[in-house]
Design a protein around this motif. Structure first.
Motif, PDB file in Angstrom:
ATOM      1  N   LYS A 114       7.818  -6.818  -1.712  1.00  9.80           N
ATOM      2  CA  LYS A 114       7.559  -6.513  -3.117  1.00  9.80           C
ATOM      3  C   LYS A 114       6.821  -7.686  -3.727  1.00  9.80           C
ATOM      4  N   SER A 156      -6.434  -2.299   2.547  1.00 10.57           N
ATOM      5  CA  SER A 156      -6.371  -1.536   1.299  1.00 10.57           C
ATOM      6  C   SER A 156      -6.552  -0.053   1.596  1.00 10.57           C
ATOM      7  N   ALA A 171      -0.709  -9.923  -3.246  1.00 12.08           N
ATOM      8  CA  ALA A 171       0.069  -9.645  -2.036  1.00 12.08           C
ATOM      9  C   ALA A 171       0.000 -10.819  -1.064  1.00 12.08           C
ATOM     10  N   PRO A 176      -0.568  -3.609   0.720  1.00 12.43           N
ATOM     11  CA  PRO A 176       0.063  -3.213  -0.544  1.00 12.43           C
ATOM     12  C   PRO A 176      -0.236  -1.755  -0.884  1.00 12.43           C
ATOM     13  N   THR A 191       0.437   2.876   2.511  1.00 11.54           N
ATOM     14  CA  THR A 191       0.372   1.971   3.659  1.00 11.54           C
ATOM     15  C   THR A 191       0.412   2.692   4.999  1.00 11.54           C
ATOM     16  N   ASP A 198      -4.842  -7.051  -6.495  1.00 12.07           N
ATOM     17  CA  ASP A 198      -3.624  -6.686  -5.764  1.00 12.07           C
ATOM     18  C   ASP A 198      -3.578  -7.370  -4.401  1.00 12.07           C
ATOM     19  N   HIS A 254      -1.348   0.290  -3.939  1.00 13.26           N
ATOM     20  CA  HIS A 254      -2.001  -0.075  -5.193  1.00 13.26           C
ATOM     21  C   HIS A 254      -1.463   0.762  -6.357  1.00 13.26           C
ATOM     22  N   MET A 268       4.175  -4.250  -7.266  1.00  9.13           N
ATOM     23  CA  MET A 268       3.731  -3.603  -6.035  1.00  9.13           C
ATOM     24  C   MET A 268       4.826  -3.646  -4.990  1.00  9.13           C
ATOM     25  N   GLN A 269       4.762  -2.704  -4.088  1.00 11.37           N
ATOM     26  CA  GLN A 269       5.538  -2.793  -2.869  1.00 11.37           C
ATOM     27  C   GLN A 269       4.619  -2.379  -1.725  1.00 11.37           C
ATOM     28  N   GLY A 270       4.974  -2.754  -0.547  1.00 12.18           N
ATOM     29  CA  GLY A 270       4.127  -2.434   0.598  1.00 12.18           C
ATOM     30  C   GLY A 270       4.781  -2.867   1.885  1.00 12.18           C
TER      31      GLY A 270
END
Length: 351
Positions: A35, A90, A145, A117, A97, A141, A119, A45-47
């Motif tokens: 995060k 991206s 990240a 990430p 993701t 972003d 977006h 953001m999370q990813g």
């Protein structure tokens, strides 16, 4: 909304002393969630981060789907000793993701840390119109990240900040070009869309009201480049016409432009070919991947995927055309092109 844009929206919704990377068998691809938040605004953001490990045993299932083949990895395994290069990835419009997890997993197996990430505003999980309107933040972003990974105790001591690349698919291609220094040009873009208002990129920009408020113009046209990124790889990008031609001519890093030889979604003359022509000739490599379609940069479909989409989302089955053995072969080719470029630009150390 034209047919191409309709299909694009629907399909997206379904949707390292220096330790040299060794042979693929040296590393087991591991994956963990992260995060990140902007320090000065309400944008969270999370990813996922894919990374090399020495984990043993079966992988964990990350996604099961009637349309997409299973994706698995060693969840939260310890990272392998060493210092590793980084690739930021991206995703495209309303993607996530998982769309390029196939690429991230392969890179991790080769000794690369991959940061992906989701977006805000333009991901499957967040379609907030105000976040989507702030299109200029997509490139930032990636920087946020990377900042987060560099302070994350799981990864911080294993990242080589001098070897960072960025790759992006579709709208993600627009994103990595902005991270390389390409700048939006409101007047130039408006003039182009006045001539071709039904062009897919024009409809997307209009739908999200990007640049509709003059108060946004300074931010929209600002330089969003990250000096830590040494090369970028746009993969069948969308949005090339948003950029000021002079900003493309001033790009000062190697760019691998990967197009789609099948041209089934985006007009190559407007997008990848136009981008390649506008970049410095000595820094750009443009490859139109033979018989590849726009969605060949995404995952593998199940045997039933095409039929499921044709039945439940008619028109959207385009994402699963040639999406089995043919797409796996395309993935092999695309991966080798990317690896060759990362080696040539010394993101992945030679030898």
């Amino acid at each position: 909304m034209n047919t191409n844009l309709h299909q694009l929206c629907l399909s997206a919704l379904l949707a390292i002393g220096f330790a040299l990377p060794g042979e693929a068998s040296d590393f087991a691809p591991a994956v963990a969630e992260f995060k990140a938040a902007y320090p000065d605004m309400d944008r969270k953001m999370q990813g996922r981060v894919w990374y090399p490990s020495h984990a043993e045993g079966p992988e964990d299932l990350l996604r099961g789907s009637a349309v997409w083949r299973d994706v698995s990895g060693h969840l939260d395994a310890g990272i392998a000793p060493g210092l590793f290069p980084v690739v930021l990835i991206s995703h495209g419009m309303y993607g996530n993701t998982m769309n390029q997890a196939w690429l991230a997993k392969r890179l991790a197996a080769e000794g690369v840390i991959v940061i992906q990430p989701n977006h805000p505003g333009t991901t499957s999980f967040d379609r907030d119109p105000d976040h989507a309107r702030q299109l200029w933040l997509r490139a930032t972003d990636l920087s946020i990240a990377l900042d987060e990974a560099l302070t994350d105790p799981r990864f911080a001591d294993h990242i080589d900040p001098t070897r960072v690349a960025a790759a992006g698919h579709s709208l993600g291609g627009y994103t990595v070009m902005a991270a390389a220094g390409a700048r939006h040009d409101v007047a130039h873009y408006a003039a182009g869309c006045a001539k071709s208002p039904t062009r897919t990129d024009c409809e997307v920009i209009d739908m999200w009201k990007v640049g509709a408020d003059p108060a946004d113009h300074d931010a929209l046209q600002s330089d969003r480049s990250d000096p830590r990124i040494r090369t970028v790889i746009p993969m069948d990008l969308g949005g090339a016409q948003t950029f000021a031609p002079e900003s493309l001519a001033e790009i000062d890093m190697p760019v691998l432009v990967l197009g789609a030889g099948r041209g089934d979604m985006l007009d190559q003359d407007v997008e990848s070919r136009a981008l390649a022509a506008a970049l410095p000739a000595d820094l750009v490599t443009h490859i139109e991947v033979v018989d590849a379609g726009h969605f060949d940069y995404m995952g593998i479909c199940t045997d039933e995927g095409y039929a499921v989409l044709k039945r439940e989302a008619p028109g959207d089955e385009i994402v699963c055309i040639k999406a089995h053995d043919e797409r796996m072969a395309q993935h092999d080719h695309i991966f080798e092109l990317i690896m060759d470029h990362l080696r040539a630009t010394d993101v992945i150390p030679q030898g």
